[in-house]
Design a protein around this motif. Structure first.
Motif, PDB file in Angstrom:
ATOM      1  N   LEU A 134       0.579  -1.028  -0.620  1.00  0.00           N
ATOM      2  CA  LEU A 134      -0.491  -0.397  -0.044  1.00  0.00           C
ATOM      3  C   LEU A 134       0.852   0.657   0.100  1.00  0.00           C
ATOM      4  CD1 LEU A 134      -2.367  -1.575   2.894  1.00  0.00           C
ATOM      5  CD2 LEU A 134      -3.034  -0.984  -0.096  1.00  0.00           C
ATOM      6  N   LYS A 135       1.158   2.113  -0.704  1.00  0.00           N
ATOM      7  CA  LYS A 135       1.464   3.145  -1.231  1.00  0.00           C
ATOM      8  C   LYS A 135       0.710   4.034  -0.095  1.00  0.00           C
ATOM      9  CE  LYS A 135       4.756   3.683  -4.299  1.00  0.00           C
ATOM     10  NZ  LYS A 135       5.618   3.878  -5.543  1.00  0.00           N
ATOM     11  N   LYS A 136       1.464   4.873   0.540  1.00  0.00           N
ATOM     12  CA  LYS A 136       0.367   6.077   0.903  1.00  0.00           C
ATOM     13  C   LYS A 136       0.832   7.703  -0.319  1.00  0.00           C
ATOM     14  CE  LYS A 136       2.805   9.203   3.266  1.00  0.00           C
ATOM     15  NZ  LYS A 136       2.765  11.210   2.260  1.00  0.00           N
ATOM     16  N   GLY A 137      -0.285   7.953  -0.839  1.00  0.00           N
ATOM     17  CA  GLY A 137      -0.904   8.888  -0.812  1.00  0.00           C
ATOM     18  C   GLY A 137       0.702  10.600  -0.812  1.00  0.00           C
ATOM     19  N   GLN A 138       0.507  11.151  -2.404  1.00  0.00           N
ATOM     20  CA  GLN A 138       1.093  11.871  -2.121  1.00  0.00           C
ATOM     21  C   GLN A 138       0.130  13.049  -1.166  1.00  0.00           C
ATOM     22  OE1 GLN A 138       0.302  10.373  -4.492  1.00  0.00           O
ATOM     23  NE2 GLN A 138       1.831  10.276  -5.855  1.00  0.00           N
ATOM     24  N   PHE A 139      -0.692  12.510  -1.081  1.00  0.00           N
ATOM     25  CA  PHE A 139      -1.860  13.821  -0.385  1.00  0.00           C
ATOM     26  C   PHE A 139      -1.986  13.484   1.261  1.00  0.00           C
ATOM     27  CE2 PHE A 139      -3.660  10.775  -3.339  1.00  0.00           C
ATOM     28  CZ  PHE A 139      -4.256  10.261  -3.037  1.00  0.00           C
ATOM     29  N   LEU A 140      -1.796  12.288   1.684  1.00  0.00           N
ATOM     30  CA  LEU A 140      -1.738  12.129   2.553  1.00  0.00           C
ATOM     31  C   LEU A 140      -0.544  11.673   3.795  1.00  0.00           C
ATOM     32  CD1 LEU A 140      -3.630   8.208   1.867  1.00  0.00           C
ATOM     33  CD2 LEU A 140      -4.388  10.691   2.731  1.00  0.00           C
ATOM     34  N   SER A 141      -0.842  12.448   5.320  1.00  0.00           N
ATOM     35  CA  SER A 141      -0.633  12.367   6.226  1.00  0.00           C
ATOM     36  C   SER A 141       0.091  10.729   6.695  1.00  0.00           C
ATOM     37  CB  SER A 141      -0.730  13.233   7.736  1.00  0.00           C
ATOM     38  OG  SER A 141      -1.949  12.250   7.977  1.00  0.00           O
ATOM     39  N   PRO A 142       1.330  10.428   6.969  1.00  0.00           N
ATOM     40  CA  PRO A 142       1.490   8.801   7.666  1.00  0.00           C
ATOM     41  C   PRO A 142       0.472   8.400   8.821  1.00  0.00           C
ATOM     42  CG  PRO A 142       2.569  10.092   8.240  1.00  0.00           C
ATOM     43  CD  PRO A 142       2.119  11.055   7.361  1.00  0.00           C
ATOM     44  N   MET A 143      -0.381   9.274   8.916  1.00  0.00           N
ATOM     45  CA  MET A 143      -0.904   9.253  10.236  1.00  0.00           C
ATOM     46  C   MET A 143      -2.281   8.165   9.809  1.00  0.00           C
ATOM     47  SD  MET A 143       0.898  11.432  11.795  1.00  0.00           S
ATOM     48  CE  MET A 143      -0.099  12.992  11.220  1.00  0.00           C
ATOM     49  N   GLU A 144      -2.863   9.571   8.227  1.00  0.00           N
ATOM     50  CA  GLU A 144      -3.912   8.925   7.782  1.00  0.00           C
ATOM     51  C   GLU A 144      -4.071   7.076   6.850  1.00  0.00           C
ATOM     52  OE1 GLU A 144      -5.987  12.328   5.871  1.00  0.00           O
ATOM     53  OE2 GLU A 144      -3.420  12.427   6.055  1.00  0.00           O
ATOM     54  N   MET A 145      -2.698   6.768   7.209  1.00  0.00           N
ATOM     55  CA  MET A 145      -2.724   5.518   6.774  1.00  0.00           C
ATOM     56  C   MET A 145      -3.235   4.738   7.401  1.00  0.00           C
ATOM     57  SD  MET A 145      -1.048   5.254   3.558  1.00  0.00           S
ATOM     58  CE  MET A 145      -0.568   3.118   3.101  1.00  0.00           C
ATOM     59  N   GLU A 146      -3.740   4.557   8.711  1.00  0.00           N
ATOM     60  CA  GLU A 146      -4.266   3.441   8.905  1.00  0.00           C
ATOM     61  C   GLU A 146      -5.961   3.332   8.987  1.00  0.00           C
ATOM     62  OE1 GLU A 146      -6.329   4.597  12.687  1.00  0.00           O
ATOM     63  OE2 GLU A 146      -5.565   7.297  12.698  1.00  0.00           O
ATOM     64  N   HIS A 147      -6.236   4.345   7.861  1.00  0.00           N
ATOM     65  CA  HIS A 147      -7.673   3.734   7.302  1.00  0.00           C
ATOM     66  C   HIS A 147      -7.704   2.822   5.988  1.00  0.00           C
ATOM     67  CE1 HIS A 147      -9.071   7.024   9.906  1.00  0.00           C
ATOM     68  NE2 HIS A 147      -8.694   8.225   9.448  1.00  0.00           N
ATOM     69  N   VAL A 148      -6.686   3.844   5.801  1.00  0.00           N
ATOM     70  CA  VAL A 148      -6.068   2.715   4.664  1.00  0.00           C
ATOM     71  C   VAL A 148      -5.706   1.336   4.577  1.00  0.00           C
ATOM     72  CG1 VAL A 148      -4.846   2.162   2.562  1.00  0.00           C
ATOM     73  CG2 VAL A 148      -5.064   4.381   3.047  1.00  0.00           C
ATOM     74  N   VAL A 149      -5.581   0.860   6.226  1.00  0.00           N
ATOM     75  CA  VAL A 149      -4.648  -0.375   6.453  1.00  0.00           C
ATOM     76  C   VAL A 149      -6.278  -1.092   6.686  1.00  0.00           C
ATOM     77  CG1 VAL A 149      -3.897  -1.786   8.568  1.00  0.00           C
ATOM     78  CG2 VAL A 149      -2.856   0.195   7.370  1.00  0.00           C
ATOM     79  N   ALA A 150      -6.547  -0.263   7.377  1.00  0.00           N
ATOM     80  CA  ALA A 150      -8.198  -0.858   8.068  1.00  0.00           C
ATOM     81  C   ALA A 150      -8.851  -1.552   7.119  1.00  0.00           C
ATOM     82  CB  ALA A 150      -9.510   0.236   9.333  1.00  0.00           C
TER      83      ALA A 150
END
Length: 271
Positions: A134-150
């Motif tokens: 899962l590549k983090k979007g250039q427009f997301l903070s690292p903390m927001e990746m918790e929602h992608v993981v969920a």
């Protein structure tokens, strides 16, 4: 390496791992050449290696840019590279209809950064049984990746990699925040640093993205020092002649010295 063992190796965090290859499949011969060279190098340094190439670059700046051989022909090439060179393989997917055929061939499905919030795509990839990067979007903070993981976990995904690839910094520029590595590691999965896309200058070329490949080794060293579990790099024997992302790709001939340094940094940090 069988797929169960591959995940155990990547998740163990005992050694730095490398995901690398050309941006897009230009030819089977190029893919085999790069895969063989990096397999030899990584075996010599004790680095687990995953070959990467895209069968389709769906996010090119111009409609006239080279995109790759397409799904069927591209997966055929990746399957032969996997068999001929005996390496695990990663490729991007851009739509739900690509998930099933890609999962039948490759070891790792990659969600491109600009698609990381596409719920159906993320969940179908997670449900495929393959490792998902899962590549983090250039427009997301690292903390927001918790929602992608969920989202991925809700679909049954447990074998996940998270990749930092830079964040938007004004127009046509990216910045890599090394704090994102330990922040995303708190989510419980290995974190990869994409050294070449982090030096991309999106849309800065006249009809394409540009890049500053000279900074990729510097950021890679910084990321490994910050605790990254793996490094993602696009490479090509002649980046200036590559059909996609040439300005930010690391020349293949420079990989041995760079990877040797990264291994030393990793070992020092982990001690």
């Amino acid at each position: 390496m069988d797929r169960t063992r591959l995940w155990e190796t990547l998740a163990s965090r005992r050694s730095l791992f490398l995901i690398a290859g050309p941006c897009v499949i230009e030819s089977e011969e190029l893919c085999v050449e790069v895969a063989r060279a990096l397999r030899r190098l990584c075996r010599r340094l004790g680095v687990p290696y995953v070959f990467k190439a895209s069968f389709d670059k769906a996010n090119r700046t111009s409609a006239d840019s080279f995109r790759g051989p397409g799904l069927t022909a591209g997966l055929g090439i990746l399957d032969r590279v996997r068999t001929r060179v005996d390496v695990p393989v990663l490729t991007d997917i851009h739509s739900e209809i690509q998930v099933k055929p890609a999962a039948q061939v490759v070891d790792i499905l990659q969600i491109p950064a600009f698609l990381c919030r596409q719920t159906d795509l993320v969940q179908m990839a997670a449900a495929s049984g393959r490792i998902v990067n899962l590549k983090k979007g250039q427009f997301l903070s690292p903390m927001e990746m918790e929602h992608v993981v969920a989202k991925a976990r809700k679909a049954g995904g447990r074998q996940l990699l998270l990749t930092e690839r830079g964040s938007c910094f004004g127009y046509q520029n990216l910045v890599a925040d090394m704090r994102s590595i330990p922040l995303m590691q708190r989510l419980g999965y290995p974190v990869v640093f994409d050294a070449t896309h982090s030096v991309q200058l999106p849309g800065a070329g006249r009809m394409a993205s540009s890049g500053q490949r000279e900074f990729a080794p510097i950021l890679a060293r910084a990321a490994v020092a910050a605790g990254a579990d793996g490094v993602f790099m696009e490479t090509h024997p002649e980046p200036d002649r590559a059909l996609s992302d040439g300005p930010n790709m690391v020349p293949l001939a420079e990989l041995p010295a760079l990877l040797k340094t990264l291994v030393r940094v990793f070992d020092c940090v982990r001690r």
